[in-house]
Design an enzyme around this catalytic site. Structure first.
Site, PDB file in Angstrom:
ATOM      1  N   GLU A  55       0.676  -1.117  -0.075  1.00  0.00           N
ATOM      2  CA  GLU A  55      -0.015  -0.079  -0.061  1.00  0.00           C
ATOM      3  C   GLU A  55       0.885   1.289   0.203  1.00  0.00           C
ATOM      4  O   GLU A  55       0.721   1.994   0.927  1.00  0.00           O
ATOM      5  CB  GLU A  55      -0.865   0.013   1.238  1.00  0.00           C
TER       6      GLU A  55
ATOM      7  N   GLU B 191      -5.092  -8.767  -0.569  1.00  0.00           N
ATOM      8  CA  GLU B 191      -6.068  -8.236   0.622  1.00  0.00           C
ATOM      9  C   GLU B 191      -7.468  -7.926   0.201  1.00  0.00           C
ATOM     10  O   GLU B 191      -7.780  -7.241  -0.909  1.00  0.00           O
ATOM     11  CB  GLU B 191      -5.438  -6.945   1.110  1.00  0.00           C
TER      12      GLU B 191
END
Ligand code: AHR
Length: 490
Positions: free
Chosen positions: A173, A295
């Site tokens: 991320e 995810e």
């Protein structure tokens, strides 16, 4: 009556078994007390790994496990987690509750866990706060067989043979907790870092770049344009969150409106995968670069009285429906989606197992992974489902979610979910390309808010499906409201 047609002659992509992967982060009770209790624990374990959890994961054939994060990965310095435990550095887990991380679970322990489960390791490197040298040396430490400082250090720490490590991601991320970068900047940094991730001996790395958050199509565009030639795969993160971040909603107490809103948000995964794939197609028409949804899952408010930084939530039949919708979508997109990792393995977010002391429960989500396991490595078949729109005025979904595959023995498996909270669905199933003579089924069903807990661990469990009738080459059966079934066609 709804019709499902499966076409055995319409063979599509291989469903990569890694779509059934998972994710384990140093977060809350995922690692510590979840999978790792230490050798001296009274909880049955092998080399510190909980036996009950290992056995549960073997049963669903967990193929791949991502570690050590998540946001944690970009603050993790792998050298803190090797060598004698008494010398390992104690640090603060700043992302998740500010608790002390004693590094007693590190690279060797993770590899041992994967060995016991029989899954492949997926390592997430630290780009956010780590150096190129640190990342490069981690690969050397894990995979180099010859004479080198890192290979010698590994041997000194008791691991003579290098491990096989294929999956390696550069950062996590990076558009958020991994450094708040812009895509141009990340793409350049990715090119730089990955240069120094070497293939030692016959260990061949599969290099993964940080892809977009949800619908950030600009990130995908820029990354593919600037760095598409330097990667084997790009990630996508998307969570199903029914409410705003400060009031996501309870995992077990929700209205019918919230139920359908949640399923609608889960079904949005199809649009996300489709649109990101379309952008990838422009730069990579031959599908050399995979999309990994590393995810995904539900994210609700934490259970009352638990540490807000630990992300502990219960798991109901609503989660089972989200899992079924998502996994059917990944199967349907297996020409591009090569891996998916539900967040997370144990005691965090949409977990497949929950633990408390020496007790463990299998969640409804676990049972969905059990129902879907025959798809691993099978060939996706063309399928068609006649569906209708259900839900509330604002939030509508199609009532059925379906995918079908043919395994290596030629046996066809169909997974189908009836999303309705209240209505059963009579189904007629046709198989083209083979005379249907027998159909067996396994089913998971319950009230939308039914769940398993430590004092009632079998409220929701897989049952044999009754009442399947095969007549004139056609199967007829009824799917109860809020159910997920696996049908095996003979
Ligand atoms: O899974 C929990 C967190 O969600 C991860 O650490 C992060 O990558 C994401 O934002």
């Amino acid at each position: 009556m709804s019709k499902i047609i499966v076409n055995k002659l319409d063979k599509k992509s291989t469903i990569n078994k890694n779509i059934y992967g998972n994710f384990s982060e140093h977060l809350g009770r995922c690692i510590y007390n979840g999978i790792f209790v230490g050798e001296d624990s009274s909880i049955p374990n092998v080399n510190g790994m909980r036996t009950d959890v290992v056995e549960a994961l073997k049963n669903i054939k967990l193929p791949v496990l991502r570690w050590p994060g998540g946001c944690f990965a970009d603050e993790y310095h792998w050298k803190d987690g090797i060598g004698p435990k008494e010398n390992r550095k104690r640090m603060v887990n700043t992302n998740w509750g500010g608790v002390v991380e004693d590094n007693s679970f590190g690279t060797h322990e993770f590899m041992e866990f994967c060995r016991q489960v029989g899954c492949e390791p997926y390592i997430n490197g630290n780009m956010g706060s780590g150096t190129v040298q640190e990342m490069s040396e981690w690969v050397e430490y894990m995979t180099f067989d010859g004479e080198s400082p890192m290979a010698n250090l590994r041997r000194a720490n008791g691991q003579d043979q290098p491990w096989k490590v294929k999956y390696f991601c550069v950062g996590n991320e990076s558009w958020g907790c991994g450094g708040n970068m812009r895509p141009q900047y990340y793409a350049d940094l990715y090119r730089h870092y990955q240069t120094f991730l070497r293939n030692y001996g016959d260990n061949k790395l599969y290099k993964i770049a940080v892809g977009p958050n949800t619908a950030d199509y600009q990130w995908t565009e820029t990354l593919m344009k600037q760095a598409g030639n330097y990667m084997n795969a790009m990630t996508l993160h998307y969570y199903t969150v029914p409410g705003p971040w400060d009031h996501k909603g309870s995992a077990t107490q929700f209205t019918e409106e919230e139920y359908y809103l949640t399923l609608k948000k889960a079904a949005f995964m199809d649009e996300l995968v489709t649109k990101h794939s379309q952008i990838m197609d422009r730069y990579d028409p031959d599908h050399k670069v995979d999309l990994l949804v590393d995810e995904w899952g539900t994210w609700f408010d934490v259970e009352p009285g638990t540490n807000p930084g630990f992300l502990y939530q219960q798991n109901s039949m609503r989660d089972a429906m989200v899992a079924a919708i998502s996994l059917n979508i990944f199967n349907q997109h297996s020409d591009r989606v090569a891996m998916a990792n539900i967040a997370q393995l144990c005691n965090v977010l949409q977990a497949v197992v929950l633990t408390e002391g020496d007790k463990m429960v299998l969640t409804p989500t676990y049972h969905v992974f059990d129902l879907f396991k025959s798809h691993q490595g099978a060939t996706l078949l063309g399928s068609y489902a006649e569906t209708k729109e259900i839900g509330t005025e604002e939030d509508k979904v199609q009532n059925l979610s379906v995918s079908a595959s043919e395994d290596k023995d030629g046996v066809v498996h169909v997974t189908v979910a009836n999303l309705s909270a209240t209505e059963s669905c009579p189904v007629e199933l046709d198989l083209l390309g083979q005379q249907l003579s027998s159909v067996t089924g396994r089913i998971l069903t319950g009230a939308v808010d039914a769940y398993n807990d430590f004092d009632a661990p079998n409220q929701v469990s897989i049952q044999t499906m009754e009442g399947i009738v095969v007549e004139n080459g056609e199967a007829k059966f009824s799917l109860p409201a809020c159910s997920v079934a696996e049908l095996t066609l003979g």
